[in-house]
Scaffold this active site. Structure first.
Site, PDB file in Angstrom:
ATOM      1  N   ASP A   1       0.786  -1.247   0.000  1.00 57.12           N
ATOM      2  CA  ASP A   1       0.000   0.000   0.000  1.00 57.12           C
ATOM      3  C   ASP A   1       0.821   1.302   0.000  1.00 57.12           C
ATOM      4  O   ASP A   1       0.519   2.223   0.783  1.00 57.12           O
ATOM      5  CB  ASP A   1      -0.959   0.003   1.205  1.00 57.12           C
ATOM      6  CG  ASP A   1      -1.962  -1.150   1.188  1.00 57.12           C
ATOM      7  OD1 ASP A   1      -1.919  -1.964   0.260  1.00 57.12           O
ATOM      8  OD2 ASP A   1      -2.790  -1.229   2.124  1.00 57.12           O
TER       9      ASP A   1
ATOM     10  N   ASP B   1      -4.594  -0.785  -1.766  1.00 58.33           N
ATOM     11  CA  ASP B   1      -5.869  -0.642  -1.065  1.00 58.33           C
ATOM     12  C   ASP B   1      -6.837  -0.003  -2.071  1.00 58.33           C
ATOM     13  O   ASP B   1      -6.501   1.025  -2.683  1.00 58.33           O
ATOM     14  CB  ASP B   1      -5.630   0.286   0.145  1.00 58.33           C
ATOM     15  CG  ASP B   1      -6.517  -0.013   1.340  1.00 58.33           C
ATOM     16  OD1 ASP B   1      -6.824  -1.201   1.595  1.00 58.33           O
ATOM     17  OD2 ASP B   1      -6.908   0.954   2.037  1.00 58.33           O
TER      18      ASP B   1
ATOM     19  N   HIS C   1     -10.824   0.779  -2.468  1.00 57.39           N
ATOM     20  CA  HIS C   1     -12.167   0.752  -1.896  1.00 57.39           C
ATOM     21  C   HIS C   1     -13.215   1.431  -2.793  1.00 57.39           C
ATOM     22  O   HIS C   1     -12.928   2.484  -3.387  1.00 57.39           O
ATOM     23  CB  HIS C   1     -12.185   1.508  -0.562  1.00 57.39           C
ATOM     24  CG  HIS C   1     -11.272   0.952   0.492  1.00 57.39           C
ATOM     25  ND1 HIS C   1     -11.267  -0.372   0.842  1.00 57.39           N
ATOM     26  CD2 HIS C   1     -10.337   1.556   1.289  1.00 57.39           C
ATOM     27  CE1 HIS C   1     -10.368  -0.561   1.812  1.00 57.39           C
ATOM     28  NE2 HIS C   1      -9.790   0.589   2.088  1.00 57.39           N
TER      29      HIS C   1
ATOM     30  N   HIS D   1     -17.474   2.543   0.953  1.00 56.22           N
ATOM     31  CA  HIS D   1     -16.938   1.399   1.700  1.00 56.22           C
ATOM     32  C   HIS D   1     -17.310   1.456   3.188  1.00 56.22           C
ATOM     33  O   HIS D   1     -17.277   2.526   3.802  1.00 56.22           O
ATOM     34  CB  HIS D   1     -15.414   1.336   1.565  1.00 56.22           C
ATOM     35  CG  HIS D   1     -14.826   0.037   1.977  1.00 56.22           C
ATOM     36  ND1 HIS D   1     -14.014  -0.103   3.073  1.00 56.22           N
ATOM     37  CD2 HIS D   1     -14.968  -1.208   1.447  1.00 56.22           C
ATOM     38  CE1 HIS D   1     -13.665  -1.377   3.185  1.00 56.22           C
ATOM     39  NE2 HIS D   1     -14.222  -2.067   2.215  1.00 56.22           N
TER      40      HIS D   1
ATOM     41  N   HIS E   1     -10.629   6.970   2.007  1.00 56.23           N
ATOM     42  CA  HIS E   1      -9.261   6.870   1.462  1.00 56.23           C
ATOM     43  C   HIS E   1      -9.216   5.815   0.375  1.00 56.23           C
ATOM     44  O   HIS E   1     -10.052   4.908   0.350  1.00 56.23           O
ATOM     45  CB  HIS E   1      -8.263   6.516   2.584  1.00 56.23           C
ATOM     46  CG  HIS E   1      -8.485   5.135   3.135  1.00 56.23           C
ATOM     47  ND1 HIS E   1      -9.434   4.872   4.092  1.00 56.23           N
ATOM     48  CD2 HIS E   1      -7.918   3.945   2.839  1.00 56.23           C
ATOM     49  CE1 HIS E   1      -9.430   3.583   4.383  1.00 56.23           C
ATOM     50  NE2 HIS E   1      -8.523   2.991   3.617  1.00 56.23           N
TER      51      HIS E   1
ATOM     52  N   LYS F   1      -7.031  -4.990  -2.974  1.00 57.06           N
ATOM     53  CA  LYS F   1      -7.755  -5.553  -1.833  1.00 57.06           C
ATOM     54  C   LYS F   1      -8.660  -4.501  -1.231  1.00 57.06           C
ATOM     55  O   LYS F   1      -8.430  -3.301  -1.401  1.00 57.06           O
ATOM     56  CB  LYS F   1      -6.772  -6.083  -0.790  1.00 57.06           C
ATOM     57  CG  LYS F   1      -5.874  -4.983  -0.246  1.00 57.06           C
ATOM     58  CD  LYS F   1      -4.820  -5.526   0.683  1.00 57.06           C
ATOM     59  CE  LYS F   1      -3.954  -4.438   1.243  1.00 57.06           C
ATOM     60  NZ  LYS F   1      -4.655  -3.416   2.030  1.00 57.06           N
TER      61      LYS F   1
ATOM     62  N   CYS G   1      -1.829  -2.724   7.660  1.00 55.33           N
ATOM     63  CA  CYS G   1      -1.760  -3.657   6.533  1.00 55.33           C
ATOM     64  C   CYS G   1      -0.465  -4.460   6.484  1.00 55.33           C
ATOM     65  O   CYS G   1      -0.480  -5.627   6.104  1.00 55.33           O
ATOM     66  CB  CYS G   1      -2.056  -2.926   5.227  1.00 55.33           C
ATOM     67  SG  CYS G   1      -3.791  -2.399   5.170  1.00 55.33           S
TER      68      CYS G   1
HETATM   69  C1  VGL Z   1      -4.524   0.670   5.805  1.00 54.58           C
HETATM   70  C2  VGL Z   1      -6.067   1.548   7.241  1.00 54.58           C
HETATM   71  C3  VGL Z   1      -7.054   1.432   6.291  1.00 54.58           C
HETATM   72  C4  VGL Z   1      -3.099   0.268   5.572  1.00 54.58           C
HETATM   73  C5  VGL Z   1      -5.497   0.537   4.842  1.00 54.58           C
HETATM   74  O1  VGL Z   1      -2.667   0.180   4.393  1.00 54.58           O
HETATM   75  O2  VGL Z   1      -2.385   0.028   6.569  1.00 54.58           O
HETATM   76  N1  VGL Z   1      -4.817   1.168   6.995  1.00 54.58           N
HETATM   77  N2  VGL Z   1      -6.753   0.920   5.086  1.00 54.58           N
HETATM   78 ZN    ZN Z   2      -8.221   0.966   3.557  1.00 55.27          ZN
END
Ligand code: VGL
Ligand code: ZN
Length: 200
Positions: A10, A48, A50, A54, A83, A108, A153
């Site tokens: 990410d 990431d 979404h 979401h 986000h 994901k 993550c």
């Molecule tokens: C993440 C919070 C929400 C991450 C992703 O990549 O750590 N954290 N979505």
């Molecule tokens: Zn996320």
């Protein structure tokens, strides 16, 4: 070495300074990650990804604010600012990240009702992303992880990888954390307890 892969979690605009869920100093990991790709025969990037509505977004729940906990169908979920919305600039990789070095880009968190911190399983800890099969069918047994965020993550992915039997190293120097209420310390302890090597 052919059994090794580099799993980069990410490294997206929204997790970098100026982004919607900015991780302090998040962009600092980019040069080191780019350099390390050359040392691995296989690099996988996760993204990431979404939908705009979401369920992990506080904006979708009346009266809820970002960073509050909420019970969803599969258990407790931290609510986040909107986000990494599919197709928007915040979901794009950091512009300096070497995407050409990646064999696979795994998205994901694309199902509206379920979050996915881990690159292996969604947050119900049951729905697979398919990454296990990809790695196993390529004979990969060892993983090195880096990216954002250390305590969400990256840690969830590392813990799942260890549970699945991979030999796991996390390059903490190439990760940055959100650190919500001690989450960085608790996740580092959990990773150590699982036999994951934490390199600084
Ligand atoms: C993440 C919070 C929400 C991450 C992703 O990549 O750590 N954290 N979505
Ligand atoms: Zn996320």
């Amino acid at each position: 070495m052919t059994t090794d892969a580099f799993l980069v979690i990410d490294v997206q605009n929204d997790f970098c300074p100026g982004g919607a869920l900015a991780v302090p100093d998040g962009d600092a990991v980019v040069p080191g990650i780019n350099a390390l790709m050359a040392a691995f025969p296989t690099t996988i990037l996760t993204q990431d990804w979404h939908p705009a509505d979401h369920a992990s977004f506080a904006s979708q729940h009346a009266g809820k604010s970002p960073y509050e906990l909420m019970q969803l169908s599969y258990g407790a979920q931290v609510l986040w600012p909107d986000h990494c919305v599919q197709g928007r600039k915040g979901a794009a990789f950091h512009p300096d990240l070497n995407q050409n070095g990646a064999d696979l880009i795994l998205r994901k968190g694309f199902r509206r009702t379920i979050d996915s911190y881990s690159a292996f399983f969604e947050n119900d800890q049951a729905t697979p992303t398919g990454l296990t099969g990809y790695l196993q069918s390529r004979g990969i047994t060892r993983l090195t992880l880096a990216g954002l965020a250390t305590d969400f993550c990256v840690a969830y992915s590392a813990l799942d990888a260890a549970r699945l039997g991979f030999e796991v190293t996390v390059r903490l120097d190439l990760c940055r954390a959100i650190d919500l209420e001690g989450s960085l310390t608790s996740q580092c302890n959990a990773m150590r307890a699982r036999g994951i090597r934490l390199e600084t």
